[in-house]
Design an enzyme around this catalytic site. Structure first.
Site, PDB file in Angstrom:
ATOM      1  CG  ASP A 126     -21.873  20.805  55.397  1.00  0.00           C
ATOM      2  OD1 ASP A 126     -22.901  21.015  56.060  1.00  0.00           O
ATOM      3  OD2 ASP A 126     -21.824  21.007  54.166  1.00  0.00           O
ATOM      4  CE  LYS A 185     -24.443  23.002  54.128  1.00  0.00           C
ATOM      5  NZ  LYS A 185     -23.902  22.298  52.965  1.00  0.00           N
ATOM      6  CB  CYS A 241     -20.403  23.637  52.199  1.00  0.00           C
ATOM      7  SG  CYS A 241     -21.038  22.301  51.164  1.00  0.00           S
TER       8      CYS A 241
HETATM    9  N1  TIU Z   1     -19.579  20.608  52.731  1.00  0.00           N
HETATM   10  C1  TIU Z   1     -18.990  20.704  51.537  1.00  0.00           C
HETATM   11  O1  TIU Z   1     -18.117  21.525  51.331  1.00  0.00           O
HETATM   12  N2  TIU Z   1     -19.397  19.804  50.545  1.00  0.00           N
HETATM   13  C2  TIU Z   1     -18.569  19.355  49.557  1.00  0.00           C
HETATM   14  O2  TIU Z   1     -19.009  18.592  48.692  1.00  0.00           O
HETATM   15  N3  TIU Z   1     -17.269  19.770  49.601  1.00  0.00           N
HETATM   16  C3  TIU Z   1     -16.237  19.349  48.807  1.00  0.00           C
HETATM   17  O3  TIU Z   1     -15.166  19.940  48.903  1.00  0.00           O
HETATM   18  N4  TIU Z   1     -16.425  18.340  47.971  1.00  0.00           N
END
Ligand code: TIU
Length: 234
Positions: A25, A130, A163
């Protein structure tokens, strides 16, 4: 047997199966103002710290010809894959699907959903969209790993305790040998990052290992990499 100096003990590199790099991400939604991370009230600037290190690791893995998987968290434009519970969580003024500073927030294909240019996937690398926090939930990641005989994962990206950790736990339960890269993962909360690193390697490596990019690159340079030995493209 070649190994990487790691915590809580050495991480042994595979002799016949494959090692892959997973980049979670690294998309504008989390890294830049106007995206999902910002809408949740976070200081997105802090995540920038890992970009040069992660780029160095990415380039090291590319040079060895390792399989590389990038993920992005995002939903279909009609939100059919977004549970209302996820959309409503946070109670911010903007949420998933709303118009933000980089298009619709956390929607696949919107400008905010693209990976930052410094870390953009190259041809031949796999992009996994995802809908959840974990990269195994409702994706074809596990099938792709199995098809390539991948058993060992280097896990990087953002955010450490959301994530990245969710993905590592999902992978660990599926039998993968996981190493979280200490300086190639970041959180909006430094104390959460620290706690995550400690909890994954506690109890004899209950979820896996942690190591720095330097330790990993050192280990990889000594490794008789099966992919390269087998003549895979680099
Ligand atoms: N990629 C991921 O970690 N999604 C989140 O929503 N992370 C947060 O820390 N909010």
């Amino acid at each position: 047997m070649t190994s990487i100096t790691a915590q809580p003990y050495e991480y042994e590199l595979p002799e016949s199966s494959q090692l892959a790099l997973i980049v979670i991400d690294m998309q504008r939604d989390f890294m830049e103002p106007g995206g999902f991370g910002d809408a949740l009230g976070n200081d997105v600037q802090r995540l920038q710290a890992i970009v040069p290190t992660l780029k160095q690791l990415l380039e090291g893995c590319r040079a060895l010809g390792l399989p590389i998987f990038h993920t992005v968290e995002g939903h279909q434009p009609d939100l059919s894959d977004c549970p209302p519970a996820k959309r409503l969580r946070g109670r911010g003024s903007l949420t998933i699907g709303d118009q933000g500073g980089m298009g619709r927030i956390l929607i696949l294909g919107e400008p905010g959903n693209s990976i930052i240019p410094e870390l953009a996937p190259l041809p031949g690398e796999t992009l996994i969209p995802k809908p959840g926090k974990g990269a195994f939930y409702n994706t074809n990641l596990e099938a792709l790993l199995k098809a390539q005989n991948i058993t060992h994962l280097l896990i990087t990206g953002v955010t450490t305790e959301v994530c990245v950790q969710t993905t590592m736990r999902e992978a660990n339960d599926r039998g993968y040998e996981c190493l979280m890269v200490e300086d190639a993962t970041e959180s909006y909360f430094p104390e959460f990052k620290q706690a995550t690193l400690e909890m994954v390697r506690a109890q004899g490596g209950i979820v896996g290992w942690t190591a720095t990019t330097e330790q990993i690159l050192q280990g990889l340079n000594q490794w008789k990499c099966p992919q390269v030995a087998a003549g895979s493209p680099s």
